[in-house]
Design a protein around this motif. Structure first.
Motif, PDB file in Angstrom:
ATOM      1  N   LEU A 233       0.736  -1.349   0.319  1.00 51.42           N
ATOM      2  CA  LEU A 233      -0.246  -0.241  -0.382  1.00 51.42           C
ATOM      3  C   LEU A 233       1.060   1.353   0.245  1.00 51.42           C
ATOM      4  O   LEU A 233       0.358   2.258  -0.299  1.00 51.42           O
ATOM      5  CB  LEU A 233      -1.204  -0.093   1.370  1.00 51.42           C
ATOM      6  N   CYS A 234       1.966   1.374   1.154  1.00 47.95           N
ATOM      7  CA  CYS A 234       2.666   2.613   0.446  1.00 47.95           C
ATOM      8  C   CYS A 234       3.524   2.477  -0.740  1.00 47.95           C
ATOM      9  O   CYS A 234       3.653   3.335  -0.733  1.00 47.95           O
ATOM     10  CB  CYS A 234       3.968   2.420   1.751  1.00 47.95           C
ATOM     11  N   GLU A 235       3.714   1.239  -0.788  1.00 47.55           N
ATOM     12  CA  GLU A 235       4.854   1.767  -2.875  1.00 47.55           C
ATOM     13  C   GLU A 235       3.302   2.454  -3.367  1.00 47.55           C
ATOM     14  O   GLU A 235       3.533   3.419  -4.311  1.00 47.55           O
ATOM     15  CB  GLU A 235       4.726  -0.003  -2.726  1.00 47.55           C
ATOM     16  N   THR A 262      -2.961   2.809   7.720  1.00 45.47           N
ATOM     17  CA  THR A 262      -1.672   3.373   9.025  1.00 45.47           C
ATOM     18  C   THR A 262      -1.069   3.920   8.848  1.00 45.47           C
ATOM     19  O   THR A 262      -0.018   4.410   9.039  1.00 45.47           O
ATOM     20  CB  THR A 262      -2.857   3.757  10.246  1.00 45.47           C
ATOM     21  N   SER A 263      -0.432   1.681   8.390  1.00 44.79           N
ATOM     22  CA  SER A 263       1.207   1.485   8.944  1.00 44.79           C
ATOM     23  C   SER A 263       1.716   2.345   7.698  1.00 44.79           C
ATOM     24  O   SER A 263       2.930   2.232   7.427  1.00 44.79           O
ATOM     25  CB  SER A 263       1.371  -0.446   9.136  1.00 44.79           C
ATOM     26  N   ALA A 264       0.838   1.543   5.953  1.00 44.20           N
ATOM     27  CA  ALA A 264       0.868   2.437   5.683  1.00 44.20           C
ATOM     28  C   ALA A 264       1.984   3.784   5.153  1.00 44.20           C
ATOM     29  O   ALA A 264       3.433   3.970   5.026  1.00 44.20           O
ATOM     30  CB  ALA A 264       0.361   2.129   4.462  1.00 44.20           C
ATOM     31  N   ILE A 265       0.998   4.648   5.708  1.00 43.57           N
ATOM     32  CA  ILE A 265       1.057   6.111   5.823  1.00 43.57           C
ATOM     33  C   ILE A 265       2.488   6.808   6.836  1.00 43.57           C
ATOM     34  O   ILE A 265       3.196   7.740   6.360  1.00 43.57           O
ATOM     35  CB  ILE A 265      -0.385   6.315   5.987  1.00 43.57           C
ATOM     36  N   LYS A 266       2.165   5.758   7.567  1.00 45.07           N
ATOM     37  CA  LYS A 266       3.404   6.017   9.331  1.00 45.07           C
ATOM     38  C   LYS A 266       5.212   5.930   8.271  1.00 45.07           C
ATOM     39  O   LYS A 266       5.498   6.102   8.199  1.00 45.07           O
ATOM     40  CB  LYS A 266       3.384   5.661   9.979  1.00 45.07           C
ATOM     41  N   VAL A 267       5.671   4.936   7.123  1.00 46.84           N
ATOM     42  CA  VAL A 267       6.404   4.883   6.416  1.00 46.84           C
ATOM     43  C   VAL A 267       6.278   6.052   5.369  1.00 46.84           C
ATOM     44  O   VAL A 267       8.026   5.882   5.793  1.00 46.84           O
ATOM     45  CB  VAL A 267       6.294   2.642   5.790  1.00 46.84           C
ATOM     46  N   GLY A 269       5.825   8.701   6.531  1.00 44.74           N
ATOM     47  CA  GLY A 269       6.408   9.651   6.547  1.00 44.74           C
ATOM     48  C   GLY A 269       5.747  11.114   6.118  1.00 44.74           C
ATOM     49  O   GLY A 269       6.251  11.963   7.533  1.00 44.74           O
ATOM     50  N   TRP A 270       4.448  10.368   6.059  1.00 42.91           N
ATOM     51  CA  TRP A 270       4.001  11.896   6.046  1.00 42.91           C
ATOM     52  C   TRP A 270       2.822  12.481   6.657  1.00 42.91           C
ATOM     53  O   TRP A 270       3.105  10.770   7.750  1.00 42.91           O
ATOM     54  CB  TRP A 270       2.211  11.993   4.318  1.00 42.91           C
ATOM     55  N   ARG A 271       1.997  13.214   6.957  1.00 42.19           N
ATOM     56  CA  ARG A 271       1.532  13.428   8.500  1.00 42.19           C
ATOM     57  C   ARG A 271      -0.026  12.421   8.166  1.00 42.19           C
ATOM     58  O   ARG A 271      -0.948  12.585   7.400  1.00 42.19           O
ATOM     59  CB  ARG A 271       0.922  15.008   8.884  1.00 42.19           C
TER      60      ARG A 271
END
Length: 548
Positions: A233-235, A262-267, A269-271
């Motif tokens: 999801l992060c990619e 939520t974990s993907a967004i934290k990776v 670095g965005w707020r």
């Protein structure tokens, strides 16, 4: 600069003139030269493009209607031969002459405009591509514009939609390049074909117009074939953000509370900011468990009337005889917020008719006791509160982030009011002769904003303090409150010279909105009648539907 007004060759459907002697391919954006109107290189180029529209280097137009169809039209228009029905009908020859004359009036640019409007009808109204092959629709289009050659569904799918998609994307990309900050919302969805999609929407304050306002664009609702892990999801998020050049403009990203996203967004670095509406719905669903028994009984009743057309007709007659509004029962949907409130408020609104009918025809479903009805009536008072909040904070084109704190305060105050009221009337029962308004459980309660609006009104009517400091923050804190119904963006627009630093901060904060549920539109697009759409094509259609 030249235009398409006097250019009759069909090859110009595939190119856009950008300057004298140069034109851009509508499919690959390649620039080609033309001198003195020569377009031979255009034809060779289009044939090399895999998804270009098949064309012939001949003048275009609608095929002539056959004599039989014209004779039928003539007979229909003439009607019976009576003195009251005299109609002058042109002969077949005259009709053909008129059609040939009209056919010469359409220009290539006019044909392209009609093509684009046809695509808009298909995209915005969720029409299947095969609508262009429907005989009655074709006849209708021919009657409106005999000289328009309507494209077939293959042309629509392979050429016209990708062309409109690319041009729309270019316009949005240019607009986003000028914004200072964006808020992103993301969500996932699975279609009836078990195809997974991931949506990303950008929200920002448009400062290029005379008046600032909040705008939203769907950046993509793309097929997602990988496992929904935080890494994948992060990619995907980074890929879409980089594609649009927004990596350094993200004020915050909002999603639901699922662990993987939520974990993907934290990776990244965005707020991160959790969707307030989704969080509120989770709280509500947890509380609904307390009245699960009563809700299940209502569901069974609603399902019965949905399955039985005769029972539904009897219910309608019963309402009419009792002088009640003729309303249909509503079924709740797990994925649709506020649907439980809609279901319960509707059955309470027509309680008399439902109970009367079930008592005679379906006694096994008449399982709601007097105490159950009391519980349901009390419950919808609370559910209505959450319904109002959800609708307000889910607004797409108005500022919502500034309402969250005040919303929570209002909820606490209202819940406290409900609790104290229930404690003082715990032994209440429903009077047998209660009026329909009370029985509907819809006694008007004050809005969640009543206390807040009352406070603001008192402040607005009092004397305004005079700012004594030249510091922006101190001066800003002395400003009077604006009404809840007013637009804070317009307030900031009028004072951007007074508070230049705070104005920049505002543009990075007020664009934050509740997470949008783009997939209510996706459900209309990918349904049982259109289940063969490829994911990539569905993605293009959703992009155009949202952004056009």
């Amino acid at each position: 600069m030249s235009d398409l007004k006097n250019k009759r060759s069909e090859i110009w459907k595939h190119f856009t003139i950008v300057s004298d002697g140069k034109a851009k391919c509508s499919y690959c954006n390649k620039m080609l030269n033309f001198v003195g109107g020569a377009t031979g290189n255009f034809g060779r180029h289009v044939k090399s493009v895999p998804k270009a529209i098949p064309f012939k280097m001949v003048s275009y137009g609608h095929p002539e209607p056959d004599d039989k169809s014209l004779e039928e039209q003539q007979t229909t228009q003439k009607g019976p031969s009576t003195s009251q029905n005299l109609t002058v009908v042109p002969s077949v020859t005259n009709q053909q002459t008129i059609l040939n004359f009209v056919r010469k009036l359409i220009s290539l640019s006019g044909s392209k405009q009609l093509d684009e409007q046809l695509i808009r009808v298909i995209v915005k109204e969720y029409q299947p591509f095969r609508v262009v092959e429907d005989p009655e629709f074709k006849k209708f289009i021919y009657m409106l514009c005999p000289n328009y050659k309507m494209p077939d569904r293959k042309t629509i799918s392979n050429s016209l939609i990708p062309r409109l998609y690319n041009s729309t994307k270019e316009v949005i990309s240019n607009e986003l390049s000028d914004v200072d900050a964006v808020c992103l919302t993301t969500d996932g969805w699975t279609s009836i074909n078990n195809q997974s999609f991931m949506a990303l929407t950008a929200h920002f304050i448009d400062g290029n117009q005379e008046k600032h306002h909040l705008k939203s664009y769907l950046l993509g609702c793309v097929p997602f074939y990988e496992q929904h892990t935080a890494k994948n999801l992060c990619e995907q998020l980074k890929s879409q953000v980089n594609e649009w050049g927004l990596a350094n403009k993200i004020a915050c990203i909002i999603s639901d509370n699922a662990t993987n996203i939520t974990s993907a967004i934290k990776v990244t670095g965005w707020r991160f900011f959790p969707c307030f509406a989704h969080t509120l719905n989770l709280v509500l669903q947890a509380e609904l468990f307390e009245i699960k028994e009563q809700v299940d009984k209502v569901k069974a009743i609603v399902q019965f009337f949905e399955r039985s057309s005769s029972a539904l007709a009897k219910l309608k007659d019963t309402q009419s005889q009792m002088g009640l509004p003729e309303l249909k029962l509503k079924q709740d949907v797990v994925t649709r917020w506020n649907s439980t409130y809609d279901m319960l408020s509707r059955i309470i609104a027509i309680k008399k008719a439902v109970v009367s009918l079930l008592a005679v025809d379906e006694p096994h479903l008449n399982t709601l006791s007097p105490n159950d009805w009391i519980i349901l009536e009390k419950s919808i008072e609370v559910l209505k509160l959450f319904s109002e909040i959800t609708e307000e904070i889910s607004a797409e084109n108005s500022v919502t982030i500034s309402k969250f704190e005040n919303t929570l305060k209002a909820v606490r105050a209202k819940i406290t009011t409900f609790s104290s009221t229930d404690a003082g009337h715990s032994s209440e029962t429903i009077p047998s002769g209660s009026n329909p308004k009370n029985e509907a459980g819809c006694k008007e309660k004050s809005s969640i904003w009543d206390d807040f609006d009352h406070t603001v009104k008192n402040v607005l009517t009092s004397a305004n303090p005079v700012a004594a400091s030249i510091i922006e923050v101190d001066k800003y804190l002395t400003e009077p409150l604006i009404r809840r119904t007013e637009d804070p963006i317009h307030w900031w627009e009028e004072r951007k010279q007074v508070y230049p630093r705070l104005y920049k901060l505002m543009r990075r904060r007020l664009c934050i909105v509740a997470c949008e549920r783009i997939f209510s539109k996706a459900g209309n697009l990918i349904n049982e009648k259109r289940s063969r759409l490829k994911p990539e094509k569905a993605s293009e259609l959703l992009f155009l539907n949202h952004n056009l």
